[in-house]
Structures are given as C-alpha cells and as structure tokens.
Write an enzyme that holds these catalytic residues in place. Structure first.
Site, PDB file in Angstrom:
ATOM      1  N   LYS A  19       2.440 -11.153   9.268  1.00 46.60           N
ATOM      2  CA  LYS A  19       1.578 -12.255   9.654  1.00 46.60           C
ATOM      3  C   LYS A  19       0.834 -12.816   8.430  1.00 46.60           C
ATOM      4  CE  LYS A  19       0.542  -9.136  13.316  1.00 46.60           C
ATOM      5  NZ  LYS A  19      -0.499  -8.255  13.839  1.00 46.60           N
ATOM      6  N   GLY A  20       0.929 -12.110   7.334  1.00 48.30           N
ATOM      7  CA  GLY A  20       0.115 -12.437   6.157  1.00 48.30           C
ATOM      8  C   GLY A  20       0.321 -13.826   5.591  1.00 48.30           C
ATOM      9  N   GLU A  22       6.036 -15.822   1.202  1.00 46.99           N
ATOM     10  CA  GLU A  22       5.454 -14.472   1.285  1.00 46.99           C
ATOM     11  C   GLU A  22       4.005 -14.515   0.800  1.00 46.99           C
ATOM     12  OE1 GLU A  22       5.401 -11.562   2.383  1.00 46.99           O
ATOM     13  OE2 GLU A  22       6.979 -10.263   1.616  1.00 46.99           O
ATOM     14  N   ASP A  23       3.184 -13.689   1.409  1.00 49.02           N
ATOM     15  CA  ASP A  23       1.793 -13.634   0.985  1.00 49.02           C
ATOM     16  C   ASP A  23       1.636 -12.956  -0.374  1.00 49.02           C
ATOM     17  OD1 ASP A  23       2.561 -11.150   1.962  1.00 49.02           O
ATOM     18  OD2 ASP A  23       0.888 -10.914   3.350  1.00 49.02           O
ATOM     19  N   ASP A  57       4.347  -7.003  -4.019  1.00 49.30           N
ATOM     20  CA  ASP A  57       3.715  -5.782  -4.519  1.00 49.30           C
ATOM     21  C   ASP A  57       4.812  -4.930  -5.166  1.00 49.30           C
ATOM     22  OD1 ASP A  57       1.796  -3.781  -4.876  1.00 49.30           O
ATOM     23  OD2 ASP A  57       1.924  -3.055  -2.839  1.00 49.30           O
ATOM     24  N   LYS A  78       1.423  -8.938  -7.594  1.00 49.27           N
ATOM     25  CA  LYS A  78       0.864  -7.772  -8.306  1.00 49.27           C
ATOM     26  C   LYS A  78       1.972  -7.247  -9.200  1.00 49.27           C
ATOM     27  CE  LYS A  78      -1.904  -5.767  -4.651  1.00 49.27           C
ATOM     28  NZ  LYS A  78      -2.111  -4.532  -3.875  1.00 49.27           N
ATOM     29  N   VAL A  87      -6.182  -6.421  -1.872  1.00 46.46           N
ATOM     30  CA  VAL A  87      -6.862  -7.673  -1.535  1.00 46.46           C
ATOM     31  C   VAL A  87      -6.702  -8.015  -0.051  1.00 46.46           C
ATOM     32  CG1 VAL A  87      -6.818  -8.727  -3.829  1.00 46.46           C
ATOM     33  CG2 VAL A  87      -4.819  -8.964  -2.357  1.00 46.46           C
ATOM     34  N   ASP A 123      -4.483  -8.615   5.255  1.00 44.91           N
ATOM     35  CA  ASP A 123      -5.324  -7.739   6.068  1.00 44.91           C
ATOM     36  C   ASP A 123      -5.498  -6.358   5.465  1.00 44.91           C
ATOM     37  OD1 ASP A 123      -2.589  -6.885   6.557  1.00 44.91           O
ATOM     38  OD2 ASP A 123      -3.420  -5.662   8.177  1.00 44.91           O
ATOM     39  N   ARG A 174      -8.213 -10.947   7.910  1.00 47.08           N
ATOM     40  CA  ARG A 174      -7.223 -12.009   7.651  1.00 47.08           C
ATOM     41  C   ARG A 174      -7.886 -13.378   7.606  1.00 47.08           C
ATOM     42  NH1 ARG A 174      -1.963 -10.062   8.109  1.00 47.08           N
ATOM     43  NH2 ARG A 174      -1.599  -8.430   9.633  1.00 47.08           N
TER      44      ARG A 174
HETATM   45  P1  IMP Z   1       5.982  -4.782  -1.062  1.00 49.52           P
HETATM   46  O1  IMP Z   1       7.197  -4.486  -0.262  1.00 49.52           O
HETATM   47  O2  IMP Z   1       5.394  -3.521  -1.662  1.00 49.52           O
HETATM   48  O3  IMP Z   1       6.190  -5.844  -2.113  1.00 49.52           O
HETATM   49  O4  IMP Z   1       4.857  -5.209  -0.059  1.00 49.52           O
HETATM   50  C1  IMP Z   1       4.708  -6.456   0.423  1.00 49.52           C
HETATM   51  C2  IMP Z   1       3.786  -6.458   1.623  1.00 49.52           C
HETATM   52  O5  IMP Z   1       2.778  -5.434   1.529  1.00 49.52           O
HETATM   53  C3  IMP Z   1       3.035  -7.750   1.697  1.00 49.52           C
HETATM   54  O6  IMP Z   1       3.763  -8.711   2.415  1.00 49.52           O
HETATM   55  C4  IMP Z   1       1.746  -7.336   2.384  1.00 49.52           C
HETATM   56  O7  IMP Z   1       1.896  -7.391   3.777  1.00 49.52           O
HETATM   57  C5  IMP Z   1       1.529  -5.892   1.964  1.00 49.52           C
HETATM   58  N1  IMP Z   1       0.559  -5.771   0.857  1.00 49.52           N
HETATM   59  C6  IMP Z   1       0.809  -5.417  -0.422  1.00 49.52           C
HETATM   60  N2  IMP Z   1      -0.309  -5.423  -1.169  1.00 49.52           N
HETATM   61  C7  IMP Z   1      -1.300  -5.809  -0.341  1.00 49.52           C
HETATM   62  C8  IMP Z   1      -2.719  -6.029  -0.536  1.00 49.52           C
HETATM   63  O8  IMP Z   1      -3.303  -5.900  -1.621  1.00 49.52           O
HETATM   64  N3  IMP Z   1      -3.406  -6.437   0.573  1.00 49.52           N
HETATM   65  C9  IMP Z   1      -2.831  -6.615   1.786  1.00 49.52           C
HETATM   66  N4  IMP Z   1      -1.515  -6.422   2.004  1.00 49.52           N
HETATM   67  C10 IMP Z   1      -0.757  -6.016   0.946  1.00 49.52           C
END
Ligand code: IMP
Length: 178
Positions: A37-38, A93-94, A97, A125, A147, A153, A159
């Site tokens: 939902k981000g 995408e929000d 990470d 990040k 964050v 969230d 959110r």
């Molecule tokens: P990844 O697969 O590790 O790149 O994660 C991506 C998802 O993790 C994002 O779409 C977010 O939903 C969540 N996420 C990663 N870092 C944060 C943060 O700092 N705050 C909130 N959600 C995060």
C-alpha cells in the site's frame, strides 16, 4: 519523528520525475502499476503530474513481517487486474531497500511481455541493496534509516503523515518514540 523530506520537496521532485518519464515516452499511454500500500500517495500524485494518457493498476506483495527487517521472502497477495502485454509499464514503488521485492516483481512483469518496463521509486536506501536491481527513476537517495509517512508505514501506522519522517526507536521498548 524527524522530518527527512518535506511534503513540499516531495511535490517538487514529483514534477521533475513526471517530466523525465514523459520525455522518454511522449506518445504512449503510461500504465502505472502501484505496489500496495506504500506507493498509493506517490502513484496518485505522480499520475496527476504526467500529461497525456495514463492508466493504472495495483498489486500487492508481502516482503516484511511486522518489524522493520526484510525476511527476504516475497509473496504475491493481490495480482494485477488487467494484462500488461504490449503496454508501457511504469512500476511505482515507495522505497527500494534490499531490492528483493523489486527483483521478484521485475521477473513477474517481464514474463507478461510489456512493450516497455520501467521502475520509478520515491526513495532509495542504496547502501542496503542485496539484489542486483536499480530503479530507472529515483526521487531521493536516503541513508539507512527506517522512514514512515507519505504512504510508508511502521506496523500499518503513520502512512498518513504528509512528510517522510525518520522513526526513532526506544531501545527499552523496541517501539518507536512518537
Ligand atoms: P526490499 O524488498 O527490501 O527492497 O523492501 C521493499 C519494501 O520494504 C518497501 O516496498 C517497503 O514496503 C518496505 N520498507 C523498506 N524500508 C522501509 C522503511 O524504511 N520504512 C517503511 N517501509 C520500508
């Protein structure tokens, strides 16, 4: 909560991102795919800055439990409503990470034969990356801090904050200071 990126800076950057995306595809209908939902606020604000034809769809994956660390596991929770074959797809995408979610999504979308496939992320990040993926358009590169706000969230909270804020954690309770 400490404001990392203000609402005004987000809005200004969105205008630039929208221009860059439109410049690459001046004639195409842009099919935005929001990852729930981000990315909801990001997608709806971006969509209104993109001129020309725009359509959108959403899907939902789970990559996180109730904490702040990735489990590395990605599961499809809600599929797309319409086919993306032959479309100019922009994945919205929000935050990028570890990149594990995006890696899964790109493989999933590529199999469906879009005409073009691009990724726009609001936040990156970069230093946390595990998977070898990158976004085509990035709003802001941020340090390795958790964050919330503008769609992001912590356990489904915060959110609705208009700014992107850093959560400061209380080492005693393991919960956020608010
Ligand atoms: P990844 O697969 O590790 O790149 O994660 C991506 C998802 O993790 C994002 O779409 C977010 O939903 C969540 N996420 C990663 N870092 C944060 C943060 O700092 N705050 C909130 N959600 C995060």
């Amino acid at each position: 909560m400490r404001v990392l990126i203000s609402d005004a800076r987000i809005k200004a950057r969105l205008k630039q991102l929208a221009k860059e995306i439109r410049r690459e595809f001046p004639e195409d209908t842009l099919h935005l795919i929001g990852v729930l939902k981000g990315s909801v606020f990001f997608l709806t604000d971006l969509a209104r800055q993109l001129g020309g034809e725009v359509s959108f769809d959403f899907l939902s994956v789970s990559s996180y439990g109730q904490g702040t660390d990735s489990t590395g596991e990605v599961k499809l929770i809600k599929d797309l409503d319409v086919s993306i074959e032959g479309k100019t797809v922009i994945v919205v995408e929000d935050i990028l990470d570890t990149g594990l979610t995006l890696k899964y999504l790109l493989r999933f979308f590529e199999e469906k034969k879009p005409k073009h496939l691009r990724v726009v992320v609001l936040l990156d990040k970069a230093e946390r990356r595990i998977a070898d993926v990158h976004a085509d358009y990035t709003g802001f590169v941020i340090p390795n801090e958790f964050v919330v706000g503008y769609g992001l969230d912590f356990d489904e909270r915060y959110r609705n904050l208009p700014d992107v804020c850093v959560v400061q954690f209380d080492s005693k309770t393991n919960g956020p200071f608010v």
